[in-house]
Design a protein around this motif. Sequence first.
Motif, short mmCIF file in Angstrom:
data_model
loop_
_atom_site.label_atom_id
_atom_site.label_comp_id
_atom_site.label_asym_id
_atom_site.label_seq_id
_atom_site.Cartn_x
_atom_site.Cartn_y
_atom_site.Cartn_z
N SER A 49 0.82 -1.20 0.00
CA SER A 49 0.00 0.00 0.00
C SER A 49 0.86 1.26 0.00
CB SER A 49 -0.92 0.01 1.23
OG SER A 49 -1.65 1.22 1.29
N SER A 133 -5.53 -7.72 2.23
CA SER A 133 -5.25 -6.78 1.16
C SER A 133 -6.53 -6.31 0.48
CB SER A 133 -4.31 -7.41 0.13
OG SER A 133 -4.86 -8.59 -0.41
N GLN A 137 -7.94 -2.43 0.34
CA GLN A 137 -8.31 -1.74 -0.89
C GLN A 137 -9.75 -1.23 -0.85
OE1 GLN A 137 -6.56 -3.71 -4.62
NE2 GLN A 137 -6.17 -5.27 -3.06
N ASP A 351 -0.06 1.99 -5.65
CA ASP A 351 -0.40 0.73 -4.98
C ASP A 351 -0.07 -0.44 -5.88
OD1 ASP A 351 -1.24 1.90 -2.72
OD2 ASP A 351 -3.39 1.69 -3.11
#
Length: 356
Positions: A49, A133, A137, A351
């Motif tokens: 990130s 993850s 997001q 990202d």
Amino acid sequence: MSLTDILHRAWQRKGLLSTLLLPLSWLLEMVVRYKRRRFRHRPELGYQSTLPVIVVGNIYVGGTGKTPVVIALVQALQARGWQPGVISRGYGATVGDHPRTGQGQLDPANFGDEPALIAQATQVPVAVHPKRSQALQQLRHTYPQIDIVVADDGLQHLALGRDLEIVVQDARGTGNGRVLPAGPLREPVDRLQDIDILITNLQPGQIAPAPANTRARQLCMHLAPVKVEQLSTGLTLDWATWHGQHARQTMNAVAAIGQPERFFAMLRATGLQLTQTVALPDHDAYAISPFSALPDAMILITGKDAVKCRRFNDERLWAVYAEPVFSDPEWLDYCHDRATAIAAQKTGMADEPRRH
């Protein structure tokens, strides 16, 4: 004595049962080390990130007190000008294929009890999904104002890149030093050499284990009650006021956390006399009320349990909210300083999704 109690006792020494299980532990340790080497040498396999990511986890299986640390960290970051978001697995909830996000009062059936408690205590955005993850997001998509992420648990979730790692342990330390099932560890004990902060959560009167062999900043904490809420009415009193009014009354206590005795010991250390205590499994869903079988007296429960028990509308239920007291409170400034430096380094990054 339950099987869990037997295992935890066995895991404190290298006895016969632990030694018999060693071959299985060696296999798990090989797998864990292989995965960690793979992600260390190929970081592109994980999600990196552009925001600073702080993971709060443990290597000792079961409850060690991560959630109070997460709440304290998030509140400290807020006080220093950050806009944090929290991601979690959402243990105990059926999340489904897509991450679930929310803020404020969240349904523990949809988010899990710990994320619901964190959201209630901090009012920050929360996202839950087994794949952290994806949770991160979705959190950024739904709440683009966040500028730092705290992961509740997830130390072993290597697909999520992280910038700081905080491990919470308790007085048991690393037990017999062996990996599951011969010992209580999810990872080999030398994993502590790579972390940034090690916090030992102690009950009143407990002695901290010997300092770990790690470069990490090490400190201790204990939980102290700060306020009490009657769930049926919402009446909230600071601890000193409530204690002065009710300390002489007959009361019971119920807890569905990783180490229920930790909660009971905290209450007793304040001078409360508990007539009866009930320890339920961690993350118990409270599908049916366990309180009807208790004597007609005040019942104290944890903040984590309160998010699931409000619906019982039982006037006997009082939630005790506790906060950690740290031997080295400056560790929070350390996290702020590190996060500030990391954010500056990541400026301009894009990202990077996980590559399959």
